[in-house]
Write an enzyme that holds these catalytic residues in place. Structure first.
Site, PDB file in Angstrom:
ATOM      1  N   ASP A 259       3.309 -34.086  16.857  1.00  0.00           N
ATOM      2  CA  ASP A 259       2.301 -35.301  16.921  1.00  0.00           C
ATOM      3  C   ASP A 259       2.984 -36.339  15.993  1.00  0.00           C
ATOM      4  O   ASP A 259       4.031 -36.041  15.233  1.00  0.00           O
ATOM      5  CB  ASP A 259       1.180 -34.916  16.058  1.00  0.00           C
ATOM      6  CG  ASP A 259       0.240 -33.958  16.785  1.00  0.00           C
ATOM      7  OD1 ASP A 259       0.371 -33.748  17.870  1.00  0.00           O
ATOM      8  OD2 ASP A 259      -0.513 -33.210  16.160  1.00  0.00           O
TER       9      ASP A 259
ATOM     10  N   GLU B 124       5.267 -28.496  19.015  1.00  0.00           N
ATOM     11  CA  GLU B 124       4.319 -28.457  18.092  1.00  0.00           C
ATOM     12  C   GLU B 124       2.927 -27.813  18.519  1.00  0.00           C
ATOM     13  O   GLU B 124       2.300 -26.799  17.498  1.00  0.00           O
ATOM     14  CB  GLU B 124       3.669 -29.581  17.391  1.00  0.00           C
ATOM     15  CG  GLU B 124       2.821 -29.332  16.107  1.00  0.00           C
ATOM     16  CD  GLU B 124       2.259 -30.714  15.374  1.00  0.00           C
ATOM     17  OE1 GLU B 124       3.007 -31.771  15.659  1.00  0.00           O
ATOM     18  OE2 GLU B 124       1.348 -30.573  14.904  1.00  0.00           O
TER      19      GLU B 124
ATOM     20  N   TYR C 119       0.920  -1.302  -0.017  1.00  0.00           N
ATOM     21  CA  TYR C 119       0.113   0.179  -0.137  1.00  0.00           C
ATOM     22  C   TYR C 119       0.912   1.360   0.022  1.00  0.00           C
ATOM     23  O   TYR C 119       0.444   2.330  -0.728  1.00  0.00           O
ATOM     24  CB  TYR C 119      -0.877   0.022   1.328  1.00  0.00           C
ATOM     25  CG  TYR C 119      -2.226  -0.571   0.978  1.00  0.00           C
ATOM     26  CD1 TYR C 119      -3.069  -0.596   0.091  1.00  0.00           C
ATOM     27  CD2 TYR C 119      -2.598  -2.210   1.870  1.00  0.00           C
ATOM     28  CE1 TYR C 119      -4.237  -1.354  -0.231  1.00  0.00           C
ATOM     29  CE2 TYR C 119      -3.408  -2.779   1.549  1.00  0.00           C
ATOM     30  CZ  TYR C 119      -4.416  -2.521   0.406  1.00  0.00           C
ATOM     31  OH  TYR C 119      -5.620  -3.283   0.479  1.00  0.00           O
TER      32      TYR C 119
END
Lengths: 353, 353
Positions: free
Chosen positions: B241, B189, B94
């Protein structure tokens, strides 16, 4: 006010009493369904209506769900609140594997019963230490004192020490406010503008506590905004992108959401939307982007929502439908990195006061 | 080491020299394309190869892109670094509206040139204060001293004061380490397990700095992990995980990602993956979930990735293909909320030492 642990104990005692009287135990609480979600115009919040539902242990299917609900209540009281621990919805689900009699089919089942327990207790699950992962942060002239976890109980910190903003997690959302010098709260939709405000010392210029909601404000953040407003009497302003989604972020902070209509403490009816309004796009000559099909669809849905029947909100929805463009907070950077503060924020707050 | 501002000034001077000699100015830098991304097995990181590309201002289309690149370099030096400000990629886009001669077609164009400037300077854009919004947090026995923004320069804070974890933003990632008592780093995580570790004082039990990566570790977090390892000599362990995505979170922290192969400072080759391994699912009797089509597809892609040719990684990929299930960190909650610490973490770290 009764503590959540006390309320949980009361539920337990009540059920023991019912069983002693040879009744099938039952619990009655407000119905959580679209037909019972109302917008209370006087209070300016979304809440549950008068309809009730009763969960009763009088057949095999019901008895299982009833037992699961009580297992969650007991877990919250003994494993979480009494031990000063917290866990996630997922943790709770896996923890149920411990007890073969409780077995949930999937996490949706346990999630739903946690929401049911919220409805019964009329408090957010965050108050019985079942917490989400969303991140949002805060910066400003306020000293807090932690009440949990036990390792930090009684410790005080100022919310000006951390220029990246302090995480609004369980510990911060439940901390005591011990020393406040700020005179307003500005909640901002995105981290980039929050950081700009910290760097440019908006917290000094306006004596404001700054909050980065990180998009839709997480529940801890909505709890904290309400507390800053109710306990400290601070006015709250919400600054968002000029698009239907930004409007809704502001509206949810002010009036609450349908999905949490059963929890009164997640709305701040006195908060005010600071824009960017649809009408500001032309007024400030902001670079704009055409509304997408999804945006237009969202606009139509919002037009049917009672929270948007009101003057300003209605007018801005109509304006979006007319101009068919949107603009982001960063669009002010067209006029330099601090233009959003000098050209917009200062003026707008004066207008709304 | 040269500062980023010095490097930027040097680029400017070099181009002025070329013009003075009546040449079309040009900049040469490593090619960023799949054909030039290599896995350096010796160093254990993903990096760019020997191919180069030259950006030259010798025709109208090239001249425009060349000017845009220099505009970004100048903006980074004068508006950001010299003024002690930061901005997002969107802000930068911008801001370019200021200068009609620069006009980018869309944000993709300016984003791409920011990446090109990273490649030329061989530093992450975070070092010239163009910063992302991702949130990740840290807790542990380390005192830091802020170097920016100017309002906080020289202020010291301990990373144990905030039980919700301190945000890893620009200020924290660039702070000096002034007093360290921790003897290892554990990157996790997800926030729920990070919070569990804080509540259960794993930072004391293992004398560890805890980091919540919030899924794929954001770049600031990878920068900070590398600094903790290189500057303080702390061993780093990554806990995820047990699924292909978790493995990849660990692997990216260790070896870097293809998309940032041009920035050496985002990898920590000495870091170790702490599991949960595929083989742990059966070993610990964890509740598991069938791999989805998407998971299986991901597994096949990973098998063709040179980062996964190695012993442990290869074996675990093969195990996932065989057992066709996955398990989450929270699955240890089956054995109680602290089982992941008592039954897994303590043992695994000993094994890996």
């Amino acid at each position: 006010m009764k503590s959540v642990a006390d309320k949980l104990a009361e539920i337990g005692r009540d059920i023991v009493e019912q069983i002693k009287k040879d009744n099938f135990p039952a619990i009655t609480f407000p119905l959580r369904s679209v037909s019972n979600i109302v917008f209370d115009e006087e209070e300016g919040v979304v809440k549950l209506g008068q309809k009730k539902v009763t969960r009763r242990a009088n057949n095999i299917k019901q008895a299982k769900v009833f037992a699961q609900l009580l297992w969650i209540a007991a877990f919250a009281k003994t494993e979480l609140l009494e031990k000063g621990r917290s866990c996630s919805l997922r943790d709770l689900y896996y923890n149920s594997f411990n007890d073969v009699k409780i077995k949930f089919e999937d996490q949706d089942e346990s999630d739903n019963l946690v929401v049911e327990l919220e409805t019964i207790l009329e408090v957010a699950r965050e108050h019985f230490n079942i917490i989400p992962e969303e991140k949002s942060s805060i910066f400003g002239d306020l000293v807090i004192e932690y009440t949990m976890p036990v390792t930090h109980r009684g410790q005080r910190v100022s919310l000006t020490t951390d220029p990246d903003g302090k995480n609004i997690g369980l510990s911060l959302a439940t901390a005591k406010f011990v020393d406040v010098n700020a005179s307003m709260v500005i909640a901002i939709e995105k981290g980039a503008i929050f950081r700009r405000f910290v760097e440019e010392q908006v917290y000094k210029k306006l004596n404001a506590i700054l909050i980065d909601t990180g998009g839709q404000a997480p529940r801890f953040t909505r709890m904290l905004i309400r507390r800053l407003n109710k306990e400290l009497g601070l006015p709250v302003y919400v600054l968002t992108d000029a698009d239907p989604w930004g409007m809704h972020i502001a509206r949810v902070i002010i009036s609450g959401s349908a999905i949490s209509a059963h929890i009164p403490e997640l709305a701040t009816p006195d908060a005010k939307w600071l824009g960017i309004y649809a009408t500001d796009i032309k007024k400030f000559g902001l670079p704009s982007i055409p509304l997408t099909q999804l945006d237009l669809h969202r606009l139509e849905t919002m037009k049917r929502d009672p929270r948007y029947e009101d003057g300003l909100w209605r007018n801005q929805l109509e304006e979006f439908s007319k101009i068919k463009v949107k603009a982001e907070l960063e669009a002010f950077s067209k006029y330099g990195l601090t233009a959003i503060i000098d050209k917009y924020l200062m003026k707008k707050i004066k207008e709304l006061k």
